[in-house]
Design an enzyme around this catalytic site. Sequence first.
Site, short mmCIF file in Angstrom:
data_model
loop_
_atom_site.label_atom_id
_atom_site.label_comp_id
_atom_site.label_asym_id
_atom_site.label_seq_id
_atom_site.Cartn_x
_atom_site.Cartn_y
_atom_site.Cartn_z
CG HIS A 195 12.60 -11.44 -59.13
ND1 HIS A 195 12.20 -12.66 -58.61
CD2 HIS A 195 11.52 -10.62 -59.01
CE1 HIS A 195 10.95 -12.56 -58.19
NE2 HIS A 195 10.51 -11.35 -58.42
CD GLN A 220 8.29 -10.78 -62.28
OE1 GLN A 220 7.91 -10.84 -61.13
NE2 GLN A 220 7.45 -10.68 -63.30
CG ASP A 263 11.16 -3.34 -60.72
OD1 ASP A 263 10.05 -3.23 -60.15
OD2 ASP A 263 12.11 -4.00 -60.24
NE ARG A 294 6.84 -14.60 -60.47
CZ ARG A 294 7.23 -13.99 -59.35
NH1 ARG A 294 6.95 -12.71 -59.18
NH2 ARG A 294 7.93 -14.62 -58.43
#
Length: 307
Positions: free
Chosen positions: A134, A137, A225, A292
């Site tokens: 990812h 991110q 996470d 983001r």
Amino acid sequence: MPHFLDLSDAGGNAIAAMLNDAQDRKAARATWPKGRIDADAPLAGHVLAMIFEKNSTRTRVSFDMAMRQLGGSALILDSGTSQLGRGESIADTARVLSRMVDAIMIRTDDHSKIEEMAHYASVPVINGLTDRSHPCQIVADLLTIIEQGKPLPGLELAWFGDGNNVLHSILEAAGLMKFNVRVATPAGFEPDQEFIEMARAGGAKVTLTQDASAAATGADIIVTDTWISMGQDNAQPKLEAMAPYQVNDALMGTAKADARFLHCLPAHVGDEVNETVFESPQSVVFDEAENRIHAQKSVLLWSLGKL
Ligand code: CP
Ligand code: NVA
């Protein structure tokens, strides 16, 4: 073609340039309405196609807003309503979209799908999350860490819980940006060896442990996470194995006094993090979410040769 499938596609120098650009653009528009176009409108006339084969809130909205702020626009294809969902190949989809738009962002499961998309596309392809990584991110995470006044070289970042896609990109970033990672996971849930080796090859110190408290001690940044990523089974044995890795007051208490808590979101408060830590002043998760947009703008600019 500058695809952004993983952080190494850009490399450390380009990521540093992205972080600088993101900080400058963020500062320049601090008091503006969110939809106003940046003064230089660097992506005027450009269109991004976004393909989602998994759910998303932040990636979807932040890429759309990033394109608007850069003067361009974005459109969404979801697998349920596009021909991709009825079996049209990735190769053909890549070639068709390349004739119609200027860049493609895709969120999917198997990383091989995004590699195939990049192989056939003649416009940049950006990884909006796969089962493997990812990277977008982590550009936002690095921006958030720097904003907290913590330089990346030598930083001690500690990860708790599942050795997943987000951790893989953190490890990749560690080698490129020269920070150290302590990974606390239950046995059997460690990150892929490939990412550990990548970090170490870049000069990062990577420690693997099953002792959460040892990993947190003296850390600058605490990250976790979800214990169950999209596409994974909600298996009870996994949840039980993860329980000792919850980020809670006791764990934060062993980190540095000015340590910060990061989580890419969505969070499962009460599982991987308790409410007190999530809502505490040390938690910067909503700065991280906002970032983001700012991070993605620089990823888009790099991909389209404007950075
Ligand atoms: N962090 C993140 O990628 O969020 P979304 O799944 O909402 O896009
Ligand atoms: N590891 C999580 C991240 C979500 C943004 C997942 O893949 O579901």
